[in-house]
Design an enzyme around this catalytic site. Structure first.
Site, PDB file in Angstrom:
ATOM      1  N   GLU A  66       0.872  -1.165   0.000  1.00  0.00           N
ATOM      2  CA  GLU A  66       0.000   0.000   0.000  1.00  0.00           C
ATOM      3  C   GLU A  66       0.904   1.207   0.000  1.00  0.00           C
ATOM      4  OE1 GLU A  66      -2.613   0.788   3.295  1.00  0.00           O
ATOM      5  OE2 GLU A  66      -3.539  -1.165   3.047  1.00  0.00           O
ATOM      6  N   ASP A 122      -5.397   8.741  10.727  1.00  0.00           N
ATOM      7  CA  ASP A 122      -4.113   8.203  11.165  1.00  0.00           C
ATOM      8  C   ASP A 122      -3.721   8.657  12.558  1.00  0.00           C
ATOM      9  OD1 ASP A 122      -3.084   6.540   9.009  1.00  0.00           O
ATOM     10  OD2 ASP A 122      -3.256   8.362   7.811  1.00  0.00           O
TER      11      ASP A 122
END
Ligand SMILES: Cc1ncc(COP(=O)(O)O)c(C=O)c1O
Lengths: 450, 261
Positions: free
Chosen positions: B49, B60
């Site tokens: 990824e 995040d």
């Protein structure tokens, strides 16, 4: 389009019909929508559903009206400011006094609605982001009033320039978390609040402070803030027998502006003017004028104008006003701009501070620096439109929180003899020269907070 | 044919789950991040990824935020990302881009799809784009035969599990916990339940689990019920703590062992 006509209840205030936007999924033309992680969709759906039920519930409307009257002190008055208006080309200027609300700004209007909604969905904790601290103070206030626990995220940079509001929030029992990521201002506080929300969504409701963010926030916050314009439209009609020629408000995320604009949107003859923070000037790149100087994109859960670079990174905004120092704007403003119903202009730090000083000295009202941007816009528009123009300006908040910043800007406190602003000599005829007073401009360096 | 689905099926044929490694482009530098991605493949990652740096990574946690911040400040953009895509394809793994929506929208959705396909990318994972808002991406990805990976979460209703998986191609990303990225001491119990609910909604689609896996034994736990194991923060930490490509390769070996037990 969702138009509401609840069964007529005597004594129960009804929310007026909404404009024909957003659509059922929160889109204002191409703007708005939901750009959030899937994990938040269930919470946003829950909020939307609960809010749609609540907004037509007579029990809620009664309670909301009672709080606005007895707690906030609504309706807020309209004040004419003739001495200030002498500097606006002979226009007449009326101020809608949101600065007189409990907690000192329009932010309380929205927060009381969202706090009632929090209780209705059975959550015990609220979180909020804040820039100037006014939304944080309002949220902490409502949380204290309704027995909710409260955490406020605030950029570290803003905790410094709005220290008074940090102390107020803590006195009210809220936890204030300084955010040290990114630019350490409002945009980063919003990121942190979203991270908290996705982690604690079972117990926690996010009380969003402006008409931005994912659906349903832009529509819901508008509904809670539209009381400003609903009242003002009636007040102006009653005292003047006519509508104003223009309605002006500062635009950060855009809640006080949407709040005063909404009632006037169907009045084609009334110009709607949003004043964005021009910082050092839009051409310097150091500003927060999102519509004037930005491009459409996605930030904080919605598509709208934003300040971004070629890689799609949000760029840092700059404004002397913490409450306007935000690189995004609510999607409804982007829509009103694109359909031509509202216009957006930039006001520099120096212009805003000049208007700030002028209102202090001519009318005995210390405005929030955010609201001073709207005042500066009115001075310019008045000169453009000429004598007898009737301007309605939203004075979104009071300036107590800004005393420190203003003292630095004008160099007060470290000098005895200081002339902090223009047009202060009552014998002096206001002139163009008087309003571009050197003192205000020279104070610029001292006003740097970054 | 979906490159991601193909690679996950190949792992399944070996009786194991696929290992999917996340690293952002541009941390500590573009070159070093590409070297680290290749090292992750050498250590046994099946899929990489490739993270597009973004200024406001709302999903995040602190580890990835810190790394991505470096890349954003250095002005890393889609051109660098496409170079990483080609390098990962050259190293023999399947490259899939992971991007918040605005960098793609700014680059141009159609242009992104065309350039990604040309660079040998399999498709994109879009953590803040839900299928409801994805009309442009659905069209462009179909036109260029690219995979589309959307997310599901423990809070997703059954109806949303059905509609989201129906829009996916390649695999669906099951976010195992309610929260942001970051390593965790234990794998959430919610993960297994989410995987089985997702399978019920879309029996044909591979389900890969991300959020919180950091070592081989956690990978083994997840591999027991998922088609793929996604690891991000643990890889990024190798670079943040200065262990470089060697650390990344060693972590991949440990995790690759895990998905095989
Ligand atoms: C007094 C005042 N006016 C305006 C704003 C800007 O917000 P909005 O554009 O949502 O009204 C703030 C925000 O903190 C504020 O405190």
């Amino acid at each position: 389009m969702t138009t509401t006509s609840p069964a007529t209840q005597t004594g129960v205030h009804q929310l007026p019909a909404r404009p024909g936007w957003p659509d059922a999924t929160g889109h204002f033309g191409i703007f708005g929508g939901r750009f959030v992680p899937e994990a938040l969709i269930a919470a946003l759906d829950e909020l939307t559903e609960a809010y749609e039920a609540m907004r037509v519930d007579p029990a809620f409307l009664t309670e909301f009206d009672r709080l606005q009257r007895d707690y906030t002190g609504r309706p807020s008055p309209v004040t004419e400011v003739p001495r200030f208006a002498e500097h606006a080309g002979g226009a007449r200027i009326l101020l809608k006094r949101e600065d007189l609300n409990h907690t000192g700004s329009h932010k309380i209007n929205n927060v009381l609605g969202q706090a009632l909604l929090t209780k209705r969905i059975g959550k015990s904790r609220v979180i909020a982001e804040t820039g100037a601290g006014q939304h944080g103070v309002a949220t902490a206030t409502a949380a204290a009033l309704m027995g909710l626990s409260c955490t406020v995220y605030m950029g570290e940079e803003d905790t410094r320039r709005q220290a008074l509001n940090v102390a107020r929030m803590r006195l009210l029992g809220a936890e204030v978390i300084p955010v040290t990521t990114g630019s350490r201002t409002l945009k980063d506080a919003i990121n942190e609040a979203f991270r908290d929300w996705v982690t604690n969504v079972e117990t926690t409701n996010y009380v969003f402070g402006t008409v931005a963010g994912p659906h349903p926030f832009p529509a819901m916050v508008r509904d809670f803030q539209r009381v400003i314009g609903d009242e003002a439209r009636e007040q102006v009609l009653e005292r003047e027998g006519r509508l104003p020629d223009a309605v002006l408000a500062c635009v950060g995320g855009g809640s006080n502006a949407i709040g005063i604009f909404t009632a006037f949107v169907p009045d084609d003859g009334v110009r709607l003017v949003g004043l964005e923070a021009g910082g050092d000037g839009v051409d310097t790149g150091r500003h927060a004028a999102t519509i004037t100087g930005g491009t459409p994109g996605v930030l904080h859960g919605a598509r709208s104008y934003l300040l971004q670079d070629d890689n799609g990174q949000t760029t840092e905004s700059h404004s002397i006003s913490a409450g306007l120092d935000y690189p995004g704007v609510g999607p409804e403003h982007s829509y009103l701009h694109d359909i031509g119903r509202a216009e957006y202009r930039a006001v520099t730090d120096a212009e805003a501070m000049e208007a700030f000083a002028l209102l202090c000295r001519t009318e005995g009202i210390i405005p929030a620096i955010e609201s001073a941007h709207a005042l500066a816009g009115a001075m310019a528009l008045g000169r453009e439109l000429g004598p007898d123009t009737l301007l309605l300006v939203n004075l979104s908040g009071r300036g107590d929180k800004d005393v420190e910043t203003a003292s630095q800007w004008f160099g007060l406190g470290d000098r005895e003899e200081v002339d902090p602003g223009p047009g202060l000599d009552t014998d002096q005829q206001p002139t163009e020269g008087a309003v571009s007073n050197d003192e205000a401009v020279a104070g610029q360096d001292a006003g740097e907070t970054a | 044919m979906s490159a991601l689905a193909g690679r996950i099926a190949a792992a399944k044929a070996e009786g194991r789950a696929a290992l999917i490694a996340y690293l952002p482009v541009g941390h500590p530098s573009v070159e070093e991040s590409i070297t680290a991605m290749v090292a992750a493949v050498e250590g046994g990652a099946d899929v990489v990824e490739i993270g597009v740096p973004y200024s406001d990574p709302g999903m995040d946690g602190p580890v990835i935020q810190q790394a991505v911040d470096v890349a954003v400040r250095a002005g890393v953009g889609m051109t660098d990302v496409l170079r990483a895509v080609a390098a990962v394809a050259g190293a023999g793994a399947v490259p899939v881009v992971m991007s918040y929506w605005n960098p793609i929208e700014r680059y141009g959705v159609e242009r992104f799809a065309a350039d990604l396909a040309a660079a040998g990318g399999a498709g994109a994972i879009t953590p803040d784009l839900i299928p409801d808002e994805a009309a442009g991406w659905l069209t462009a990805s179909r036109e260029h035969d690219l995979d589309r990976v959307f997310l599901v979460a423990p809070s997703s209703t059954d109806a949303r599990l059905r509609s989201t998986t129906a829009a996916c191609r390649g695999f669906v990303y099951a976010a195992s916990t309610m929260g942001v990225t970051g390593t965790r001491a234990t794998v959430s119990e919610a993960a297994e339940k989410l995987v089985s609910r997702t399978r019920a909604a879309a029996p044909e689609l591979a389900v890969c689990v991300g959020l919180g896996v950091s070592d081989g034994s956690q990978a083994a736990e997840v591999a027991a019920f998922a088609d793929g194991v996604i690891v991000g923060s643990a890889y990024v930490r190798e670079l943040l703590e200065g262990r470089g490509a060697d650390g990344v390769r060693a972590l991949s070996r440990d995790l690759a062992q895990g998905v095989r037990t």
